[in-house]
Structure formats: C-alpha cells, structure tokens
Design a protein around this motif. Structure first.
Motif, PDB file in Angstrom:
ATOM      1  N   UNK A  56      44.432  -1.687  12.780  1.00  0.00           N
ATOM      2  CA  UNK A  56      43.672  -2.894  13.096  1.00  0.00           C
ATOM      3  C   UNK A  56      42.880  -3.308  11.857  1.00  0.00           C
ATOM      4  N   UNK A  57      42.535  -4.580  11.829  1.00  0.00           N
ATOM      5  CA  UNK A  57      41.617  -5.090  10.816  1.00  0.00           C
ATOM      6  C   UNK A  57      40.192  -4.853  11.313  1.00  0.00           C
ATOM      7  N   UNK A  58      39.312  -4.371  10.452  1.00  0.00           N
ATOM      8  CA  UNK A  58      37.933  -4.123  10.870  1.00  0.00           C
ATOM      9  C   UNK A  58      37.308  -5.382  11.449  1.00  0.00           C
ATOM     10  N   UNK A  59      37.694  -6.536  10.935  1.00  0.00           N
ATOM     11  CA  UNK A  59      37.137  -7.797  11.421  1.00  0.00           C
ATOM     12  C   UNK A  59      37.622  -8.144  12.823  1.00  0.00           C
ATOM     13  N   UNK A 271      50.602  -2.949  30.179  1.00  0.00           N
ATOM     14  CA  UNK A 271      50.897  -3.235  31.584  1.00  0.00           C
ATOM     15  C   UNK A 271      50.089  -4.411  32.107  1.00  0.00           C
ATOM     16  N   UNK A 272      48.944  -4.697  31.487  1.00  0.00           N
ATOM     17  CA  UNK A 272      48.100  -5.830  31.871  1.00  0.00           C
ATOM     18  C   UNK A 272      48.298  -7.021  30.939  1.00  0.00           C
ATOM     19  N   UNK A 273      49.354  -6.974  30.114  1.00  0.00           N
ATOM     20  CA  UNK A 273      49.600  -8.004  29.097  1.00  0.00           C
ATOM     21  C   UNK A 273      48.419  -8.140  28.151  1.00  0.00           C
ATOM     22  N   UNK A 274      47.727  -7.030  27.889  1.00  0.00           N
ATOM     23  CA  UNK A 274      46.593  -7.044  26.968  1.00  0.00           C
ATOM     24  C   UNK A 274      47.068  -6.606  25.583  1.00  0.00           C
ATOM     25  N   UNK A 275      47.626  -7.582  24.874  1.00  0.00           N
ATOM     26  CA  UNK A 275      48.067  -7.384  23.498  1.00  0.00           C
ATOM     27  C   UNK A 275      48.022  -8.737  22.807  1.00  0.00           C
ATOM     28  N   UNK A 276      47.871  -8.714  21.490  1.00  0.00           N
ATOM     29  CA  UNK A 276      47.878  -9.982  20.754  1.00  0.00           C
ATOM     30  C   UNK A 276      49.264 -10.592  20.898  1.00  0.00           C
ATOM     31  N   UNK A 277      49.376 -11.810  21.437  1.00  0.00           N
ATOM     32  CA  UNK A 277      50.690 -12.359  21.732  1.00  0.00           C
ATOM     33  C   UNK A 277      51.613 -12.486  20.530  1.00  0.00           C
ATOM     34  N   UNK A 284      42.488  -3.879  19.525  1.00  0.00           N
ATOM     35  CA  UNK A 284      41.275  -4.680  19.708  1.00  0.00           C
ATOM     36  C   UNK A 284      41.081  -5.065  21.166  1.00  0.00           C
ATOM     37  N   UNK A 285      42.162  -5.443  21.846  1.00  0.00           N
ATOM     38  CA  UNK A 285      42.027  -5.824  23.252  1.00  0.00           C
ATOM     39  C   UNK A 285      41.710  -4.610  24.113  1.00  0.00           C
ATOM     40  N   UNK A 286      42.227  -3.438  23.748  1.00  0.00           N
ATOM     41  CA  UNK A 286      41.883  -2.222  24.480  1.00  0.00           C
ATOM     42  C   UNK A 286      40.406  -1.878  24.311  1.00  0.00           C
ATOM     43  N   UNK A 357      42.031 -13.592   8.981  1.00  0.00           N
ATOM     44  CA  UNK A 357      41.298 -12.560   9.719  1.00  0.00           C
ATOM     45  C   UNK A 357      40.972 -13.012  11.142  1.00  0.00           C
ATOM     46  N   UNK A 358      40.579 -14.269  11.307  1.00  0.00           N
ATOM     47  CA  UNK A 358      40.277 -14.760  12.662  1.00  0.00           C
ATOM     48  C   UNK A 358      41.546 -14.821  13.517  1.00  0.00           C
ATOM     49  N   UNK A 359      42.673 -15.103  12.895  1.00  0.00           N
ATOM     50  CA  UNK A 359      43.941 -15.136  13.604  1.00  0.00           C
ATOM     51  C   UNK A 359      44.277 -13.745  14.140  1.00  0.00           C
ATOM     52  N   UNK A 360      44.177 -12.746  13.279  1.00  0.00           N
ATOM     53  CA  UNK A 360      44.479 -11.379  13.717  1.00  0.00           C
ATOM     54  C   UNK A 360      43.504 -10.919  14.799  1.00  0.00           C
ATOM     55  N   UNK A 361      42.267 -11.349  14.705  1.00  0.00           N
ATOM     56  CA  UNK A 361      41.259 -10.974  15.706  1.00  0.00           C
ATOM     57  C   UNK A 361      41.458 -11.701  17.034  1.00  0.00           C
TER      58      UNK A 361
END
Length: 410
Positions: A56-59, A271-277, A284-286, A357-361
């Motif tokens: 992950x990016x720290x940002x 399983x909850x679709x919690x990932x960067x699309x 980060x979503x976890x 960075x904002x995109x990855x976040x």
C-alpha cells in the motif's frame, strides 16, 4: 461485554471466519480497541494470511491508521518507479509491504485473539458457525471473510499475477520498487512486471496482467519472469518462494443483491467487494472497515443485527463512492483494445503525483476526476461514451454511478 451466564456459554464474543487480511486486521484493531472482547479467528489453512505480500501507499491511510498497522509492515521505501516504452518516472511517497509471515506471527501472539488453524467451516449464521466435523461454535456476532465476491451480482475483469521471490547472485541495483514496468511485450491484456527489492540481493518479481479472463497461465508467467530477470542481467542463485493471485476488477454491479444474499451474516474483504475497483488493492479498505468496527459502541456487539447493519452500511457507502473507478474500468476494458490499454496507463502516470496518490487512496477530488477524463482521449470517444453510459453486456447494471458525478464535489 455483559458478564452473564449466557455469555459464559459462548465460545467467543466475535467469531471471524477466514484468517486472511480483512479479518486479521479486524482482530488486530478490536483486540486493542475493545480489551476483554473474546475474539476467535478460524482459518482452514495451516497459517494465517496464506502466502501473500500486501502492499500500500502510506498516503492511502491516515496517520493514526499507519500507526496501528505499523507492526505488520516489513518493508518501506520512500518512492516507487514506473516505466513505459516512451516514459519513465519516479513518484515520491512511502510505499509499504506487509508479508504473510509477519501477519501470521503477529496475530498468533496477539493478546485477546484466539486462533484455530485447519478449521473447516460448513455453514455460518449470525451468531454461530457449524464446522465440518459437526461442532457448533456460538458467539455474539460472526463476520465471514472467505473468498472472492459473488460474481452473480458483479461484472468483473481481473488482475492476474504470479510472483517469485528470488535471491540473486549479485546486488540488483534497485533503490525503489518498480510498480509497473510496462516496457514488456503485451500479452493477454495490459501486461507489466512488478518488482519489490526486499534486500540488496533479494527481489519479488511478479508478472501481472489486466485481463478479460481469470485463467492463470502459470508456466507462461514463469517463463515471462525468467525472460525479464535475464533481460535485467540478473542471475538467480535461489528461488525462495512463489505467490499468485487473481484479483477482481469491478466494472459494475448490484451491491444491494450482494448484501441481500448475505442473510444477516456480515461480510468483509473481497467477499464484501471491499477492494479498490481499479487497482485491486484491498489493504486500505480493510483498515477502514476495522476502524469502523472499532468505533461501534460496546452495546452494538450484543446485537448481531446491529453489527450486520454497521458492516453493510460501510461496504455499501464505499461501493457508491467508488463509482468513478468503475466508469474508468469500463472505459479501459470495453472501450480500449487490449493492446491499447498500456497507452491509457502511460497517460495516467504523466499526471501530477498528488493526483496519483489520491487515486490509489480511492479519494480523488472532482478536479482529479475531470483531469483524468479530459485532454487527448487515449481511447476512441464513441467507444468510451458507450462504455460509460450503457450496462455491461450480460452483467448487472451499475446504478450507483452517474457520469455527472465526475463534475461535482465529493
């Protein structure tokens, strides 16, 4: 938790089914935020976290989130590189990696977290888990984080990879991770090589492709890695390990149906679709879900319906906020020919570092969105409009996104 006879009869206050990233971070966070909560983590394998490297990016995280996850971080670099046929760049900003070895070691020694390995689960319910050996475990709440999302409700494409951790005969000379070396031949979609320099003479080299299909051609990817390593002039002393993955890339979906099928059992992770699309990153979503659960009032944990409602609300809100990324994915996969997808990514990496960075976040501003979508189009305009406005063929429609959102504040 209430100290009652009923509570004493429970096997745990919280049962976490699946010992992967999402549930492991929930266990780590709640053991700190809710001392005294009895957490039981069930894993079918013989280690927690499997055989993975999560980066992950720290940002991507707040300062507080970086602090509580820091014991799991094994490697940290101050920048990362990308390379395309006509363009190379270094992007400043910390990039971090968590290894499954550290993840397993840390959680197994964590006070307040009990772990059962080799635990085969049959069925789950809001307050119980039935094991395949016939045993029934009971708790105040259950969270299920096993496996990939239900594809009946999501239109997906895939990021596929096979990685080899290699010890080299000599120093590799890298000073930062190579997140995308897209100078390689384009095969099966948008292909690039991802390289993490763990030590002066050890590297993780992953051959990666954004593809329409999920089939993983292991022998071909191994051959690609061998060719890449040879092309860099590196000589391999030892293959330390391999890892592989097929990450979902979301184009559209029906998130309400996804949660309706959960039947009152909260889901977490993929399983909850919690990932960067778009990137497929899920750490980060976890972390955010773990924080969300840590903020629940103590009384909520006495009511499984409240826990389900809290997790569902967080996941649905995240899905709705990610509509812009699914639009981009439709443009990438439906409007751009596979061989042209590299041009899309190269154009993106010419944008300002802050936007990247904002995109990855997962937190682009409306100006960021406009900047990504304007300028000389890297895909045919008519095809891009069709991909943006029309449902994905043979897949659920994506009612959570409207193109006008790209021009309005978040």
């Amino acid at each position: 938790m209430r100290d009652t006879a009923a509570a004493c009869s429970l096997d745990a206050d919280l049962l976490l089914v699946g010992g992967g990233l999402a549930n492991g971070l929930i266990a780590r966070r709640l053991s700190e935020a809710r001392p005294g909560m009895r957490i039981l983590l069930l894993e079918a394998g013989d280690t927690l976290g499997g055989n993975h490297t999560w980066s992950f990016h720290a940002s991507d995280l707040s300062a507080a989130q970086q602090a509580w996850i820091s014991p799991l971080v094994v490697y940290r670099w101050p920048a990362h590189d990308v390379a395309f046929p006509g363009y190379q760049r270094r992007v400043e900003g910390d990039y971090c990696s968590v290894t499954s070895d550290r993840f397993d070691e840390f959680l197994r020694t964590r006070t307040g977290v009990d772990v059962r390995l080799g635990c085969q689960v049959d069925t789950v319910a809001p307050t119980s888990v039935h094991l395949k050996n016939g045993q029934v475990l009971r708790s105040r709440a259950v969270i299920d984080a096993r496996g990939a999302p239900e594809t009946a409700h999501l239109a997906l494409r895939f990021q596929k990879f096979l990685g080899q951790e290699l010890r080299l005969e000599r120093h590799h000379g890298l000073t930062a991770p190579m997140l995308m070396d897209a100078t390689v031949d384009q095969v099966d979609g948008y292909r690039f090589v991802y390289v993490l320099p763990f030590t002066a003479d050890t590297v993780l080299v992953e051959d990666t492709v954004y593809a329409d299909g999920s089939d993983l051609s292991r022998e071909r990817l191994r051959a690609h890695i061998a060719d890449y390593v040879a092309g860099r002039g590196w000589r391999v002393a030892e293959l330390l390990r391999e890892e592989e993955g097929v990450l979902p890339i979301a184009l559209a979906g029906d998130v309400e149906s996804l949660w309706r099928d959960a039947q009152g059992v909260p889901k977490a992770g993929l399983a909850a679709a919690l990932f960067h699309p778009t990137t497929g990153y899920s750490l980060a979503q976890a972390v955010r879900l773990a924080d969300h659960l840590a903020a629940l009032p103590r009384s909520a944990w006495d009511d499984p319906a409240q826990v389900f409602s809290a997790v569902r609300a967080a996941a649905v809100a995240q899905w709705k906020s990610d509509g812009f990324f699914r639009l981009l994915n439709r443009m990438l996969f439906l409007a751009a020919e596979p061989a042209a997808r590299r041009v899309v990514m190269e154009r993106f990496y010419r944008l300002k570092a802050g936007l990247i960075h904002r995109f990855y976040a997962g937190r682009p501003t409306w100006r960021d969105k406009a900047r990504v979508l304007t300028g000389r189009p890297p895909v045919p305009v008519a095809a891009a409009i069709r991909a943006a406005l029309h449902p994905v063929p043979d897949a659920p429609s994506d009612s959570s996104f409207r193109p006008s959102v790209t021009a309005s504040p978040e």
